[in-house]
Design a protein around this motif. Structure first.
Motif, PDB file in Angstrom:
ATOM      1  N   GLY A  91       0.267 -27.756  27.905  1.00 15.79           N
ATOM      2  CA  GLY A  91      -0.020 -27.129  26.631  1.00 15.79           C
ATOM      3  C   GLY A  91      -0.324 -28.107  25.530  1.00 15.79           C
ATOM      4  O   GLY A  91      -0.743 -27.709  24.458  1.00 15.79           O
ATOM      5  N   LEU A  92      -0.137 -29.410  25.763  1.00 15.34           N
ATOM      6  CA  LEU A  92      -0.408 -30.393  24.721  1.00 15.34           C
ATOM      7  C   LEU A  92      -1.911 -30.524  24.489  1.00 15.34           C
ATOM      8  O   LEU A  92      -2.698 -30.560  25.436  1.00 15.34           O
ATOM      9  CB  LEU A  92       0.153 -31.754  25.112  1.00 15.34           C
ATOM     10  CG  LEU A  92       1.651 -31.982  24.876  1.00 15.34           C
ATOM     11  CD1 LEU A  92       2.052 -33.348  25.401  1.00 15.34           C
ATOM     12  CD2 LEU A  92       1.975 -31.891  23.383  1.00 15.34           C
ATOM     13  N   VAL A  93      -2.282 -30.616  23.229  1.00 20.92           N
ATOM     14  CA  VAL A  93      -3.670 -30.866  22.855  1.00 20.92           C
ATOM     15  C   VAL A  93      -3.715 -32.198  22.111  1.00 20.92           C
ATOM     16  O   VAL A  93      -2.963 -32.412  21.166  1.00 20.92           O
ATOM     17  CB  VAL A  93      -4.230 -29.742  21.965  1.00 20.92           C
ATOM     18  CG1 VAL A  93      -5.662 -30.058  21.549  1.00 20.92           C
ATOM     19  CG2 VAL A  93      -4.165 -28.403  22.686  1.00 20.92           C
ATOM     20  N   GLY A 149      -1.418 -35.126  18.612  1.00 20.70           N
ATOM     21  CA  GLY A 149      -1.487 -36.582  18.595  1.00 20.70           C
ATOM     22  C   GLY A 149      -2.939 -36.996  18.589  1.00 20.70           C
ATOM     23  O   GLY A 149      -3.817 -36.234  19.019  1.00 20.70           O
ATOM     24  N   LEU A 150      -3.227 -38.198  18.070  1.00 21.85           N
ATOM     25  CA  LEU A 150      -4.612 -38.621  17.879  1.00 21.85           C
ATOM     26  C   LEU A 150      -4.857 -40.006  18.458  1.00 21.85           C
ATOM     27  O   LEU A 150      -4.033 -40.908  18.316  1.00 21.85           O
ATOM     28  CB  LEU A 150      -4.956 -38.650  16.388  1.00 21.85           C
ATOM     29  CG  LEU A 150      -4.913 -37.322  15.634  1.00 21.85           C
ATOM     30  CD1 LEU A 150      -4.984 -37.559  14.130  1.00 21.85           C
ATOM     31  CD2 LEU A 150      -6.039 -36.401  16.090  1.00 21.85           C
ATOM     32  N   ALA A 171      -0.263 -41.885   6.446  1.00 15.20           N
ATOM     33  CA  ALA A 171       0.180 -40.539   6.058  1.00 15.20           C
ATOM     34  C   ALA A 171      -0.239 -39.455   7.044  1.00 15.20           C
ATOM     35  O   ALA A 171      -0.056 -38.271   6.763  1.00 15.20           O
ATOM     36  CB  ALA A 171      -0.370 -40.207   4.671  1.00 15.20           C
ATOM     37  N   LEU A 172      -0.780 -39.818   8.206  1.00 12.78           N
ATOM     38  CA  LEU A 172      -1.215 -38.807   9.165  1.00 12.78           C
ATOM     39  C   LEU A 172      -0.074 -37.864   9.523  1.00 12.78           C
ATOM     40  O   LEU A 172       1.082 -38.290   9.682  1.00 12.78           O
ATOM     41  CB  LEU A 172      -1.732 -39.485  10.442  1.00 12.78           C
ATOM     42  CG  LEU A 172      -3.111 -40.134  10.366  1.00 12.78           C
ATOM     43  CD1 LEU A 172      -3.406 -40.888  11.655  1.00 12.78           C
ATOM     44  CD2 LEU A 172      -4.190 -39.104  10.096  1.00 12.78           C
ATOM     45  N   PRO A 173      -0.387 -36.575   9.706  1.00 10.78           N
ATOM     46  CA  PRO A 173       0.677 -35.607  10.012  1.00 10.78           C
ATOM     47  C   PRO A 173       1.127 -35.623  11.466  1.00 10.78           C
ATOM     48  O   PRO A 173       2.108 -34.952  11.813  1.00 10.78           O
ATOM     49  CB  PRO A 173       0.021 -34.257   9.667  1.00 10.78           C
ATOM     50  CG  PRO A 173      -1.438 -34.491   9.911  1.00 10.78           C
ATOM     51  CD  PRO A 173      -1.699 -35.916   9.504  1.00 10.78           C
ATOM     52  N   VAL A 174       0.414 -36.338  12.324  1.00  6.72           N
ATOM     53  CA  VAL A 174       0.761 -36.411  13.745  1.00  6.72           C
ATOM     54  C   VAL A 174       0.718 -37.868  14.190  1.00  6.72           C
ATOM     55  O   VAL A 174       0.066 -38.704  13.554  1.00  6.72           O
ATOM     56  CB  VAL A 174      -0.204 -35.562  14.604  1.00  6.72           C
ATOM     57  CG1 VAL A 174      -0.121 -34.090  14.226  1.00  6.72           C
ATOM     58  CG2 VAL A 174      -1.641 -36.072  14.463  1.00  6.72           C
ATOM     59  N   PRO A 175       1.406 -38.210  15.289  1.00  2.49           N
ATOM     60  CA  PRO A 175       1.352 -39.587  15.800  1.00  2.49           C
ATOM     61  C   PRO A 175      -0.071 -39.985  16.183  1.00  2.49           C
ATOM     62  O   PRO A 175      -0.891 -39.148  16.557  1.00  2.49           O
ATOM     63  CB  PRO A 175       2.263 -39.538  17.033  1.00  2.49           C
ATOM     64  CG  PRO A 175       3.160 -38.375  16.805  1.00  2.49           C
ATOM     65  CD  PRO A 175       2.330 -37.370  16.063  1.00  2.49           C
ATOM     66  N   LEU A 343       0.060 -42.681  23.833  1.00  2.22           N
ATOM     67  CA  LEU A 343       0.242 -41.604  22.862  1.00  2.22           C
ATOM     68  C   LEU A 343       1.222 -40.555  23.387  1.00  2.22           C
ATOM     69  O   LEU A 343       2.104 -40.091  22.648  1.00  2.22           O
ATOM     70  CB  LEU A 343      -1.109 -40.962  22.548  1.00  2.22           C
ATOM     71  CG  LEU A 343      -1.094 -39.802  21.545  1.00  2.22           C
ATOM     72  CD1 LEU A 343      -0.501 -40.239  20.213  1.00  2.22           C
ATOM     73  CD2 LEU A 343      -2.506 -39.243  21.353  1.00  2.22           C
ATOM     74  N   LEU A 344       1.083 -40.167  24.651  1.00  2.00           N
ATOM     75  CA  LEU A 344       1.990 -39.167  25.199  1.00  2.00           C
ATOM     76  C   LEU A 344       3.422 -39.688  25.259  1.00  2.00           C
ATOM     77  O   LEU A 344       4.379 -38.928  25.084  1.00  2.00           O
ATOM     78  CB  LEU A 344       1.521 -38.743  26.591  1.00  2.00           C
ATOM     79  CG  LEU A 344       0.353 -37.757  26.596  1.00  2.00           C
ATOM     80  CD1 LEU A 344      -0.088 -37.444  28.015  1.00  2.00           C
ATOM     81  CD2 LEU A 344       0.721 -36.469  25.885  1.00  2.00           C
ATOM     82  N   ARG A 345       3.580 -40.975  25.495  1.00  2.00           N
ATOM     83  CA  ARG A 345       4.927 -41.543  25.470  1.00  2.00           C
ATOM     84  C   ARG A 345       5.514 -41.435  24.072  1.00  2.00           C
ATOM     85  O   ARG A 345       6.695 -41.132  23.888  1.00  2.00           O
ATOM     86  CB  ARG A 345       4.892 -43.012  25.920  1.00  2.00           C
ATOM     87  CG  ARG A 345       6.286 -43.572  26.220  1.00  2.00           C
ATOM     88  CD  ARG A 345       6.210 -44.993  26.681  1.00  2.00           C
ATOM     89  NE  ARG A 345       5.923 -45.895  25.568  1.00  2.00           N
ATOM     90  CZ  ARG A 345       5.753 -47.204  25.698  1.00  2.00           C
ATOM     91  NH1 ARG A 345       5.788 -47.765  26.901  1.00  2.00           N
ATOM     92  NH2 ARG A 345       5.520 -47.967  24.644  1.00  2.00           N
TER      93      ARG A 345
END
Length: 377
Positions: A91-93, A149-150, A171-175, A343-345
């Protein structure tokens, strides 16, 4: 009036965003629906990458898990995707922003897609055409589409991000993990994870290869790109270690990537050195410029590799030249793969340390340097 599914999903997202994590039974009570309905809503949103499910609870994708929850997440089996929706298993995008989908980046994207699929995630890709103002727009679009994540290759200048770009990154809202970009040492945000090529070592390996073939005058000709400062550093270190004279013809005064007028002038200078001053080998970045040099040498009656040896840097087009070019090939596919895994880690193990990873390029020996094509270094 009966509440629509979309409206209820918005309430689910709002509650989980506010709380960070909530048990499904509590979510059902807050929504005023059955536990089974809440489970269906959570499953749908998790498959779209908007939420993360874990043993009876639901989490905002970027919420930090407790040590116990992180252990459960690592041991939990992936849930099957709904084939009709094409959703990824976990389900991760993930989102990926690159400056272009041509030259260099297609292999990086393929590596990232393959890794995401293998790990049960879905990868969305946005491009900026090297326009810095598009970085923010693409990032916002990907986050709105559910990216948790990006992977980022921003359209920064060669010297790195300016202060505004750096503030936006922090300031990104995601890792996020940087791909083929780095923040200058000592700057804020220098601890952000990144994956890139060890270009300096790639250039040094080209010098070592040509030196092993007997060359003592080896030129470097590199168009102004994000890669060129690292090539120059590796070239100069290797040349110095051999005690050779430096013939670094790379443009130093170009205002930005490209530097076409200066580059063409320095190509002419290399041809003069080849004709009169004992330079009989060159490392050339990019592949297209190495092919152009091959054609211009041939027009002047100089044979490759008999009279002049060429090592191209990039290996996008090198094998297609009239004389297939020996090249240094950055590990592009592995770069995309490694960036996704890093990133997934970060997403599943929030307490993990950030990492800076550089992948060694590979020497691919072909006809243009005079060595046997069965050798490699």
């Amino acid at each position: 009036m009966r509440e629509s599914v979309d409206a209820r999903h918005k309430r689910v997202l709002g509650l989980v965003r506010e709380r960070g994590s909530v048990r499904v039974v509590e979510l059902a009570a807050r929504l005023g629906v059955s536990v089974e309905t809440a489970r269906r809503d959570v499953a749908t949103l998790a498959e779209a990458g908007r939420l993360r499910r874990l043993h009876g609870s639901v989490h905002w994708p970027t919420a930090q898990l407790s040590p116990h929850e992180a252990r459960l997440a690592r041991s939990a089996p992936a849930t099957a995707a709904a084939p009709a929706a094409g959703a990824a298993q976990s389900g991760l995008v993930l989102g990926m922003v690159v400056p272009a989908t041509g030259y260099f980046y297609p292999s990086v994207i393929r590596g990232a897609r393959a890794a995401a699929a293998a790990l049960g995630a879905r990868l969305l890709v946005g491009t900026t055409d090297y326009r810095g103002e598009e970085d923010t727009r693409r990032i916002e679009t990907l986050v709105e589409a559910g990216a948790t994540g990006l992977l980022l290759t921003p359209s920064w200048g060669i010297e790195g991000p300016d202060q505004d770009a750096l503030r936006e990154l922090i300031a990104l809202p995601v890792p996020a993990v940087l791909v083929e970009r780095r923040i200058p040492t000592g700057s804020r945000g220098a601890d952000i994870g990144r994956v890139g090529s060890a270009h300096a070592e790639g250039a040094a390996s080209a010098v070592r290869h040509l030196a092993a073939l007997g060359h003592r005058r080896i030129a470097l000709l590199s168009r102004t790109t994000h890669t060129s400062p690292h090539l120059r550093r590796g070239y100069r270190a290797a040349i110095s270690s051999f005690g050779f004279a430096q013939d670094d013809l790379s443009p130093l005064d170009a205002a930005g990537p490209g530097g076409f007028d200066t580059f063409e002038r320095d190509t002419d200078r290399l041809l003069e050195l080849a004709a009169s001053d004992g330079v009989r080998a060159a490392i050339v970045h990019t592949d297209a410029d190495a092919i152009n040099l091959l054609q211009r040498l041939t027009a002047r009656g100089l044979r490759v590799p008999e009279d002049f040896a060429i090592v191209a840097y990039d290996d996008e087009l090198a094998a297609l030249a009239d004389v297939p070019l020996t090249s240094i090939a950055p590990a592009k596919h592995a770069m995309g793969d490694t960036a996704v895994r890093l990133l997934l880690r970060q997403l599943t193990e929030p307490d993990t340390r950030s990492a800076h990873i550089e992948l060694l390029p590979r020497l691919r020996v072909r006809a243009s340097c005079g060595a046997s094509t069965t050798t490699a270094g």
